[in-house]
Design an enzyme around this catalytic site. Structure first.
Site, mmCIF file in Angstrom:
data_model
loop_
_atom_site.group_PDB
_atom_site.id
_atom_site.type_symbol
_atom_site.label_atom_id
_atom_site.label_comp_id
_atom_site.label_asym_id
_atom_site.label_seq_id
_atom_site.Cartn_x
_atom_site.Cartn_y
_atom_site.Cartn_z
ATOM 1 N N LYS A 10 0.820 -1.210 0.000
ATOM 2 C CA LYS A 10 0.000 0.000 0.000
ATOM 3 C C LYS A 10 0.864 1.276 0.000
ATOM 4 O O LYS A 10 2.073 1.215 0.267
ATOM 5 C CB LYS A 10 -0.938 -0.038 1.211
ATOM 6 C CG LYS A 10 -2.003 -1.153 1.141
ATOM 7 C CD LYS A 10 -2.974 -1.036 2.309
ATOM 8 C CE LYS A 10 -4.068 -2.092 2.242
ATOM 9 N NZ LYS A 10 -5.056 -1.932 3.335
ATOM 10 N N TYR A 50 -12.372 -2.187 -3.919
ATOM 11 C CA TYR A 50 -12.869 -2.351 -2.543
ATOM 12 C C TYR A 50 -14.396 -2.315 -2.465
ATOM 13 O O TYR A 50 -14.953 -2.011 -1.412
ATOM 14 C CB TYR A 50 -12.250 -1.297 -1.626
ATOM 15 C CG TYR A 50 -10.861 -1.655 -1.126
ATOM 16 C CD1 TYR A 50 -10.651 -2.768 -0.293
ATOM 17 C CD2 TYR A 50 -9.758 -0.887 -1.457
ATOM 18 C CE1 TYR A 50 -9.385 -3.094 0.177
ATOM 19 C CE2 TYR A 50 -8.479 -1.216 -0.989
ATOM 20 C CZ TYR A 50 -8.311 -2.321 -0.168
ATOM 21 O OH TYR A 50 -7.065 -2.650 0.307
ATOM 22 N N PHE A 58 -15.710 3.324 6.918
ATOM 23 C CA PHE A 58 -14.336 3.698 6.585
ATOM 24 C C PHE A 58 -14.052 3.692 5.084
ATOM 25 O O PHE A 58 -12.923 3.948 4.659
ATOM 26 C CB PHE A 58 -13.342 2.779 7.314
ATOM 27 C CG PHE A 58 -13.507 1.303 7.010
ATOM 28 C CD1 PHE A 58 -12.973 0.745 5.860
ATOM 29 C CD2 PHE A 58 -14.199 0.476 7.894
ATOM 30 C CE1 PHE A 58 -13.119 -0.605 5.571
ATOM 31 C CE2 PHE A 58 -14.348 -0.885 7.615
ATOM 32 C CZ PHE A 58 -13.805 -1.415 6.453
ATOM 33 N N ARG A 86 -1.807 -14.253 4.322
ATOM 34 C CA ARG A 86 -2.551 -13.623 5.424
ATOM 35 C C ARG A 86 -1.793 -13.782 6.747
ATOM 36 O O ARG A 86 -1.769 -12.861 7.563
ATOM 37 C CB ARG A 86 -3.957 -14.248 5.547
ATOM 38 C CG ARG A 86 -4.900 -14.007 4.373
ATOM 39 C CD ARG A 86 -5.310 -12.576 4.181
ATOM 40 N NE ARG A 86 -5.864 -11.930 5.353
ATOM 41 C CZ ARG A 86 -6.535 -10.772 5.320
ATOM 42 N NH1 ARG A 86 -6.760 -10.148 4.171
ATOM 43 N NH2 ARG A 86 -6.978 -10.222 6.417
ATOM 44 N N ARG A 103 2.586 -6.357 9.140
ATOM 45 C CA ARG A 103 1.876 -5.198 9.682
ATOM 46 C C ARG A 103 2.433 -4.772 11.044
ATOM 47 O O ARG A 103 2.518 -3.581 11.337
ATOM 48 C CB ARG A 103 0.377 -5.483 9.743
ATOM 49 C CG ARG A 103 -0.284 -5.309 8.364
ATOM 50 C CD ARG A 103 -1.664 -5.879 8.309
ATOM 51 N NE ARG A 103 -2.411 -5.433 7.146
ATOM 52 C CZ ARG A 103 -3.556 -5.979 6.755
ATOM 53 N NH1 ARG A 103 -4.077 -6.994 7.420
ATOM 54 N NH2 ARG A 103 -4.181 -5.514 5.690
ATOM 55 N N ASN A 113 -2.002 0.386 6.716
ATOM 56 C CA ASN A 113 -1.540 -0.894 7.265
ATOM 57 C C ASN A 113 -0.685 -1.733 6.298
ATOM 58 O O ASN A 113 -0.655 -2.946 6.366
ATOM 59 C CB ASN A 113 -2.713 -1.683 7.845
ATOM 60 C CG ASN A 113 -3.744 -2.062 6.812
ATOM 61 O OD1 ASN A 113 -3.588 -1.752 5.633
ATOM 62 N ND2 ASN A 113 -4.784 -2.750 7.235
ATOM 63 N N HIS A 116 -2.183 -5.314 1.425
ATOM 64 C CA HIS A 116 -3.461 -5.992 1.197
ATOM 65 C C HIS A 116 -3.164 -7.426 0.808
ATOM 66 O O HIS A 116 -2.161 -7.696 0.131
ATOM 67 C CB HIS A 116 -4.236 -5.326 0.047
ATOM 68 C CG HIS A 116 -5.374 -6.180 -0.449
ATOM 69 N ND1 HIS A 116 -6.608 -6.151 0.141
ATOM 70 C CD2 HIS A 116 -5.432 -7.123 -1.436
ATOM 71 C CE1 HIS A 116 -7.394 -7.042 -0.482
ATOM 72 N NE2 HIS A 116 -6.702 -7.639 -1.428
ATOM 73 N N GLU A 127 -9.392 -10.913 -7.772
ATOM 74 C CA GLU A 127 -8.492 -9.769 -7.561
ATOM 75 C C GLU A 127 -7.291 -9.828 -8.513
ATOM 76 O O GLU A 127 -6.820 -8.793 -8.990
ATOM 77 C CB GLU A 127 -8.027 -9.732 -6.104
ATOM 78 C CG GLU A 127 -9.160 -9.372 -5.148
ATOM 79 C CD GLU A 127 -8.743 -9.322 -3.687
ATOM 80 O OE1 GLU A 127 -9.597 -9.008 -2.854
ATOM 81 O OE2 GLU A 127 -7.556 -9.592 -3.386
HETATM 82 P P1 IDP Z 1 -7.806 -6.784 5.523
HETATM 83 O O1 IDP Z 1 -7.020 -5.764 4.729
HETATM 84 O O2 IDP Z 1 -7.034 -7.266 6.708
HETATM 85 O O3 IDP Z 1 -8.358 -7.896 4.684
HETATM 86 P P2 IDP Z 1 -10.508 -5.732 5.575
HETATM 87 O O4 IDP Z 1 -11.491 -5.977 6.671
HETATM 88 O O5 IDP Z 1 -10.710 -6.443 4.279
HETATM 89 O O6 IDP Z 1 -9.053 -5.999 6.156
HETATM 90 O O7 IDP Z 1 -10.520 -4.164 5.311
HETATM 91 C C1 IDP Z 1 -9.899 -3.620 4.168
HETATM 92 C C2 IDP Z 1 -9.061 -2.422 4.580
HETATM 93 O O8 IDP Z 1 -9.931 -1.410 5.067
HETATM 94 C C3 IDP Z 1 -8.095 -2.699 5.744
HETATM 95 O O9 IDP Z 1 -6.866 -3.226 5.329
HETATM 96 C C4 IDP Z 1 -7.930 -1.326 6.334
HETATM 97 O O10 IDP Z 1 -6.965 -0.565 5.623
HETATM 98 C C5 IDP Z 1 -9.299 -0.718 6.139
HETATM 99 N N1 IDP Z 1 -10.108 -0.894 7.353
HETATM 100 C C6 IDP Z 1 -10.710 -2.006 7.796
HETATM 101 N N2 IDP Z 1 -11.369 -1.817 8.942
HETATM 102 C C7 IDP Z 1 -11.184 -0.516 9.245
HETATM 103 C C8 IDP Z 1 -11.618 0.310 10.321
HETATM 104 O O11 IDP Z 1 -12.329 -0.120 11.246
HETATM 105 N N3 IDP Z 1 -11.218 1.618 10.281
HETATM 106 C C9 IDP Z 1 -10.443 2.114 9.278
HETATM 107 N N4 IDP Z 1 -10.007 1.360 8.243
HETATM 108 C C10 IDP Z 1 -10.368 0.071 8.226
HETATM 109 MG MG MG Z 2 -9.758 -7.853 3.167
#
Ligand code: IDP
Ligand code: MG
Length: 138
Positions: A10, A50, A58, A86, A103, A113, A116, A127
């Protein structure tokens, strides 16, 4: 089973100049880079990628963050690549990510973070198709 999964380094991690360190985590743990390119997503592309999160509070911040600078998109290949990636990534919130995960080591916040990774084999296929043509994957 040998699988392919999609990884994105990212904008925060690209800005911090740690793409090589992150790719080393993959290569040192049985994953191979089968395709790779550096791109700057448009807002339209980030929204489409997304789409599953479109109704989340968010979503807007996530899209703005993903277009804030270039990213490196990759196809990673190896045994159980989806789960392995993961595991190497760690939890979505870096504060909850296990020590030694990408992370935990490179991410600042739940928004920024670092990486992805596809969360299932089916999503991985979709994807990968979103970013790469078959002839770009080796
Ligand atoms: P992942 O990246 O670990 O699969 P997902 O739940 O798919 O997590 O969420 C996609 C992205 O959205 C996350 O990587 C993060 O950058 C952002 N995100 C997820 N949950 C939150 C939140 O509660 N607040 C702000 N950003 C979030
Ligand atoms: Mg995800």
């Amino acid at each position: 089973m040998k699988e392919q999964t999609l990884s994105i380094i990212k904008p925060d991690a690209v800005r911090k100049n740690v793409t090589g360190k992150i790719i080393d985590r993959f290569e040192s743990n049985g994953l191979r880079v089968a395709a790779s390119k550096k791109i700057h997503l448009s807002e339209c592309e980030a929204k489409a990628f997304y789409q599953v999160h479109a109704s989340r509070p968010f979503f807007k911040d996530l899209v703005q963050f993903m277009v804030s600078g270039p990213v490196v998109v990759m196809v990673l290949e190896g045994e159980n690549a989806v789960l392995k990636n993961r595991d190497l990534m760690g939890a979505t919130n870096p504060k909850e990510a296990k020590a030694g995960t990408i992370r935990a080591d490179f991410a600042e916040s739940i928004d920024a973070n670092a990486v992805h990774g596809s969360d299932s084999l089916e999503n991985a296929k979709n994807e990968i198709e979103f970013f790469f043509a078959k002839k770009e994957i080796f």
